[in-house]
Design an enzyme around this catalytic site. Structure first.
Site, PDB file in Angstrom:
ATOM      1  CG  ASN A 170      84.076  38.674  21.173  1.00  0.00           C
ATOM      2  OD1 ASN A 170      84.362  37.483  21.017  1.00  0.00           O
ATOM      3  ND2 ASN A 170      84.290  39.308  22.318  1.00  0.00           N
ATOM      4  CE1 TYR A 217      73.858  36.567  30.751  1.00  0.00           C
ATOM      5  CE2 TYR A 217      75.228  36.456  32.717  1.00  0.00           C
ATOM      6  CZ  TYR A 217      75.034  36.855  31.405  1.00  0.00           C
ATOM      7  OH  TYR A 217      76.031  37.538  30.752  1.00  0.00           O
TER       8      TYR A 217
END
Length: 366
Positions: free
Chosen positions: A70, A122
């Site tokens: 996942n 990020y």
């Protein structure tokens, strides 16, 4: 005779020890954090599938994943004690290289967290089949010779470093993929703050490979994290981001300077300071098309207050450039519609409140 053989054996043993690698690799297949060869590391996955992380010397590592995974993350970097901001820690730069082969949704990214506020961030250098994060951009910034789109998203009741909770995500996503180079990490922090996205105290900065319902592998063969070194940008030019370099560059000091207090400066770069409302610089430019992007290199004089410089083309307001602190950076306003032919371009301060001054270096039209 026995004593002579013993001496030979001892010498051979020490030669063998000297020839052995100083740092042996370690292989991980389940959730784990630790320190390896001077770098903090983490292997994390949630449901299904599997992956392998091989810890190599320094910041380098190998990662592979698949089998119905996942979400999975592999990272190596530096963790902090959550008591200092990135300004207090000092400039952060990362030199990296990776042989990166995702099959599906994946990121090659600088990754980390801050606290107070809790933020997951990020700086995405490359990705798989989907370019994150699927939101509306808040703007763009040019750093290390590339254009990054800036995003802010919200995660509601999701896993975090303090358990399941709601938190913000900050993103810089490079428009053109790359898998090696220099990442001026602090320049992205400054850019986010200039867009009203506050950073908290530092928890972590790490080069990361993330997979999401995908498979793939990556060999991170370089990951050199430099903390406290000089800033990015052009050497000797005050640091900060650099413009795209494919347009027309106009130096601020060559523009017509107006207003009660505006004047030229020599630090943090050769440019112009705008000290009060209606201080401005302007010039005429001949536009061949009706749409352009504008990249302005500038800074605030105050690390705690954001400077704002408005852009006018042909007398019409087109947007605002933001500078979160005294670290020079490039702010870009993309896809500005304007008239063609000879038009007046003006950079003006209109929101001065007495807590900051704006320093501007040069404007690029592209």
């Amino acid at each position: 005779m026995k004593r002579k053989k013993l001496k030979v054996s001892i010498v051979a043993f020490f030669i063998l020890v000297l020839l052995l690698p100083t740092h042996l690799s370690a292989q991980i297949t389940s959730n784990e954090t630790g320190v390896h060869d001077g770098y903090d590391y983490e292997f994390w996955k949630d449901d299904g599938g599997g992956g392998t992380m091989v810890l190599n010397s320094g910041g380098t590592f190998y990662a592979d994943w698949g089998g119905g995974i996942n979400n999975i993350l592999f990272r190596k970097g530096k963790k902090f004690d959550q008591t200092q901001s990135h300004q207090q820690i000092g400039n952060i730069t990362l030199n990296y290289g990776a042989d990166y082969h995702p099959d599906g949704n994946s990121y090659l990214t600088v990754y980390g967290w801050t606290v107070d506020p809790l933020v997951e961030y990020y700086i995405v250098e490359s990705w798989g089949t989907w370019r994150p994060p699927g939101a509306n951009s808040k703007g763009s910034v040019t750093i290390d010779g590339g254009v990054y789109d800036i995003y802010e998203t919200t995660r509601v009741n999701q896993p975090s470093i303090i358990g399941n909770t709601t938190f913000q995500q900050y993103w810089s996503v490079r428009r053109d993929k790359r898998t090696s180079g220099t990442i001026s990490v602090s320049d992205h922090f400054h850019a986010w703050e200039a867009h009203g996205m506050p950073m908290g105290n530092m928890y972590e900065v790490a080069l990361t490979v993330e997979g999401w319902q995908s498979s793939g592998w990556a060999d991170v063969y370089q990951n050199d994290l430099i903390i406290g070194g000089p800033g990015g940008g052009n050497p000797g030019d005050g640091g900060g981001g650099t413009p795209p370099g494919n347009g027309t560059v106009i130096q601020a000091e060559s523009m017509t300077i107006g207003g009660q207090y505006a004047n030229t400066i020599s630090s943090p770069f050769n440019g112009v300071a705008l000290y009060a409302n209606d201080d401005h610089v302007k010039f005429n430019h001949n536009f061949s098309s009706g749409s352009s992007s504008f990249s302005l290199r500038g800074a605030s004089d105050n690390d705690n207050n954001m400077a704002r410089v408005d852009l006018f083309v042909g007398g019409q307001f087109k947007g605002t450039f933001y500078y979160g602190d005294s670290h020079p950076a490039v702010y870009t306003i993309d896809n500005v519609s304007h008239g063609t032919g000879n038009q007046e371009v003006e950079l003006r301060v209109t929101a001065d409140d007495g807590t900051w001054d704006a320093f501007i270096d040069h404007l690029e039209i592209h």
